[in-house]
Design a protein around this motif. Structure first.
Motif, PDB file in Angstrom:
ATOM      1  N   PRO A 103     -36.185  51.435  35.838  1.00 35.76           N
ATOM      2  CA  PRO A 103     -35.624  50.612  34.775  1.00 35.76           C
ATOM      3  C   PRO A 103     -36.690  50.242  33.748  1.00 35.76           C
ATOM      4  O   PRO A 103     -37.876  50.204  34.058  1.00 35.76           O
ATOM      5  N   MET A 104     -36.241  49.985  32.554  1.00 35.07           N
ATOM      6  CA  MET A 104     -37.139  49.535  31.492  1.00 35.07           C
ATOM      7  C   MET A 104     -37.262  48.027  31.619  1.00 35.07           C
ATOM      8  O   MET A 104     -36.339  47.359  32.059  1.00 35.07           O
ATOM      9  N   ARG A 105     -38.428  47.520  31.277  1.00 27.27           N
ATOM     10  CA  ARG A 105     -38.742  46.151  31.676  1.00 27.27           C
ATOM     11  C   ARG A 105     -38.958  45.184  30.516  1.00 27.27           C
ATOM     12  O   ARG A 105     -39.509  45.549  29.487  1.00 27.27           O
ATOM     13  N   PHE A 106     -38.533  43.946  30.764  1.00 28.83           N
ATOM     14  CA  PHE A 106     -38.899  42.807  29.933  1.00 28.83           C
ATOM     15  C   PHE A 106     -39.948  42.025  30.709  1.00 28.83           C
ATOM     16  O   PHE A 106     -39.841  41.878  31.934  1.00 28.83           O
ATOM     17  N   TYR A 107     -40.912  41.492  29.991  1.00 26.77           N
ATOM     18  CA  TYR A 107     -41.999  40.733  30.596  1.00 26.77           C
ATOM     19  C   TYR A 107     -41.977  39.327  30.002  1.00 26.77           C
ATOM     20  O   TYR A 107     -42.115  39.153  28.792  1.00 26.77           O
ATOM     21  N   VAL A 108     -41.772  38.325  30.845  1.00 29.59           N
ATOM     22  CA  VAL A 108     -41.728  36.933  30.403  1.00 29.59           C
ATOM     23  C   VAL A 108     -42.981  36.245  30.918  1.00 29.59           C
ATOM     24  O   VAL A 108     -43.257  36.262  32.117  1.00 29.59           O
ATOM     25  N   THR A 109     -43.739  35.655  29.990  1.00 34.90           N
ATOM     26  CA  THR A 109     -44.970  34.975  30.361  1.00 34.90           C
ATOM     27  C   THR A 109     -44.935  33.531  29.873  1.00 34.90           C
ATOM     28  O   THR A 109     -44.310  33.217  28.869  1.00 34.90           O
ATOM     29  N   GLU A 110     -45.608  32.677  30.622  1.00 33.28           N
ATOM     30  CA  GLU A 110     -45.694  31.267  30.257  1.00 33.28           C
ATOM     31  C   GLU A 110     -47.010  31.025  29.526  1.00 33.28           C
ATOM     32  O   GLU A 110     -48.086  31.392  30.001  1.00 33.28           O
ATOM     33  N   ASN A 111     -46.914  30.403  28.362  1.00 36.24           N
ATOM     34  CA  ASN A 111     -48.086  30.097  27.558  1.00 36.24           C
ATOM     35  C   ASN A 111     -48.704  28.770  28.003  1.00 36.24           C
ATOM     36  O   ASN A 111     -48.088  27.999  28.739  1.00 36.24           O
ATOM     37  N   ASP A 112     -49.900  28.492  27.532  1.00 38.09           N
ATOM     38  CA  ASP A 112     -50.603  27.264  27.896  1.00 38.09           C
ATOM     39  C   ASP A 112     -49.804  26.006  27.580  1.00 38.09           C
ATOM     40  O   ASP A 112     -49.915  25.006  28.283  1.00 38.09           O
ATOM     41  N   ASP A 113     -48.972  26.058  26.521  1.00 40.56           N
ATOM     42  CA  ASP A 113     -48.183  24.881  26.136  1.00 40.56           C
ATOM     43  C   ASP A 113     -46.824  24.810  26.834  1.00 40.56           C
ATOM     44  O   ASP A 113     -46.006  23.953  26.528  1.00 40.56           O
ATOM     45  N   GLY A 114     -46.568  25.730  27.769  1.00 43.91           N
ATOM     46  CA  GLY A 114     -45.316  25.730  28.525  1.00 43.91           C
ATOM     47  C   GLY A 114     -44.210  26.569  27.906  1.00 43.91           C
ATOM     48  O   GLY A 114     -43.178  26.787  28.532  1.00 43.91           O
ATOM     49  N   THR A 115     -44.414  27.039  26.667  1.00 48.21           N
ATOM     50  CA  THR A 115     -43.408  27.901  26.055  1.00 48.21           C
ATOM     51  C   THR A 115     -43.497  29.295  26.669  1.00 48.21           C
ATOM     52  O   THR A 115     -44.468  29.642  27.340  1.00 48.21           O
ATOM     53  N   GLY A 116     -42.464  30.082  26.400  1.00 42.27           N
ATOM     54  CA  GLY A 116     -42.415  31.427  26.939  1.00 42.27           C
ATOM     55  C   GLY A 116     -42.567  32.482  25.861  1.00 42.27           C
ATOM     56  O   GLY A 116     -42.166  32.274  24.716  1.00 42.27           O
ATOM     57  N   THR A 117     -43.153  33.589  26.237  1.00 41.98           N
ATOM     58  CA  THR A 117     -43.245  34.766  25.376  1.00 41.98           C
ATOM     59  C   THR A 117     -42.492  35.895  26.061  1.00 41.98           C
ATOM     60  O   THR A 117     -42.614  36.092  27.269  1.00 41.98           O
ATOM     61  N   LEU A 118     -41.711  36.618  25.272  1.00 38.96           N
ATOM     62  CA  LEU A 118     -40.949  37.757  25.764  1.00 38.96           C
ATOM     63  C   LEU A 118     -41.576  39.017  25.187  1.00 38.96           C
ATOM     64  O   LEU A 118     -41.801  39.104  23.977  1.00 38.96           O
ATOM     65  N   ALA A 119     -41.861  39.973  26.040  1.00 30.80           N
ATOM     66  CA  ALA A 119     -42.477  41.221  25.583  1.00 30.80           C
ATOM     67  C   ALA A 119     -41.827  42.398  26.296  1.00 30.80           C
ATOM     68  O   ALA A 119     -41.302  42.258  27.404  1.00 30.80           O
ATOM     69  N   TRP A 120     -41.848  43.552  25.634  1.00 24.35           N
ATOM     70  CA  TRP A 120     -41.331  44.769  26.248  1.00 24.35           C
ATOM     71  C   TRP A 120     -41.862  45.978  25.515  1.00 24.35           C
ATOM     72  O   TRP A 120     -42.226  45.908  24.345  1.00 24.35           O
ATOM     73  N   LYS A 121     -41.952  47.077  26.249  1.00 21.71           N
ATOM     74  CA  LYS A 121     -42.236  48.366  25.630  1.00 21.71           C
ATOM     75  C   LYS A 121     -40.899  48.905  25.153  1.00 21.71           C
ATOM     76  O   LYS A 121     -39.917  48.886  25.902  1.00 21.71           O
ATOM     77  N   THR A 122     -40.860  49.411  23.935  1.00 20.47           N
ATOM     78  CA  THR A 122     -39.590  49.906  23.417  1.00 20.47           C
ATOM     79  C   THR A 122     -39.162  51.156  24.184  1.00 20.47           C
ATOM     80  O   THR A 122     -40.003  51.984  24.560  1.00 20.47           O
ATOM     81  N   PRO A 123     -37.870  51.290  24.428  1.00 19.29           N
ATOM     82  CA  PRO A 123     -37.387  52.482  25.119  1.00 19.29           C
ATOM     83  C   PRO A 123     -37.796  53.790  24.416  1.00 19.29           C
ATOM     84  O   PRO A 123     -38.139  54.760  25.090  1.00 19.29           O
ATOM     85  N   SER A 124     -37.786  53.800  23.086  1.00 17.58           N
ATOM     86  CA  SER A 124     -38.177  55.037  22.389  1.00 17.58           C
ATOM     87  C   SER A 124     -39.643  55.371  22.653  1.00 17.58           C
ATOM     88  O   SER A 124     -40.008  56.552  22.753  1.00 17.58           O
TER      89      SER A 124
END
Length: 161
Positions: A103-124
């Protein structure tokens, strides 16, 4: 057992590099979306967005909880594998080797301030190495998945104030 090894690998990666919105993310093939949502809100929103966009979470792993069970505190860190069987069947018909990308993946990370960042490699980007052999149909599927993954991300982050 494979989930355990994946979690251990992710934990080692997380301990080596704390992923924040300010982290240096690869540029080629990646989309990175810092949000104002908390890490738990973004993760919950992502799961709902995947379902709303007609896809499925087929893997869900991260080192945060396993580290906590060992008394180690690390920022929230989760990888959700997202896919759907009709895409799998169509990609397999075009290129057996290309299925390593699912499966292709989404990566959710927690920042120092508690907010989240969403990242992914594009399917293409993920499917690009297989295009020469698989042809225009794989390219069409890859770009359809790009649009679907962007829609998921936009929906997941849309709850941002």
């Amino acid at each position: 057992m494979s989930r355990t090894w994946l979690a251990v690998g992710l934990m080692a990666l997380t301990l080596a590099v704390t992923a924040t919105a300010e982290s240096r993310w690869p540029e080629q093939g990646w989309r990175v979306m810092p949000t104002t949502l908390s890490y738990p809100e973004l993760l919950k929103g992502l799961r709902a967005a995947v379902e709303a966009e007609g896809m499925y979470v087929v893997t869900d792993v991260g080192p945060t909880e396993a580290a906590a069970s060992r008394g180690i505190t690390i920022p929230g860190n989760r990888v959700l594998g997202v896919f759907r069987n009709d895409y799998a069947v169509n990609i397999l018909r075009l290129s057996v080797p290309a299925m390593i990308e699912a499966p292709m993946r989404f990566y959710v990370t927690e920042n120092d301030d508690g907010t989240g960042t969403l990242a992914w490699k594009t399917p293409s980007h993920l499917l690009d190495p297989y295009m020469e052999d698989a042809g225009a149909e794989l390219d069409r599927i890859a770009h359809e998945l790009d649009a679907r993954f962007s829609a998921i991300a936009d929906r997941a982050a849309g709850a941002s104030p």
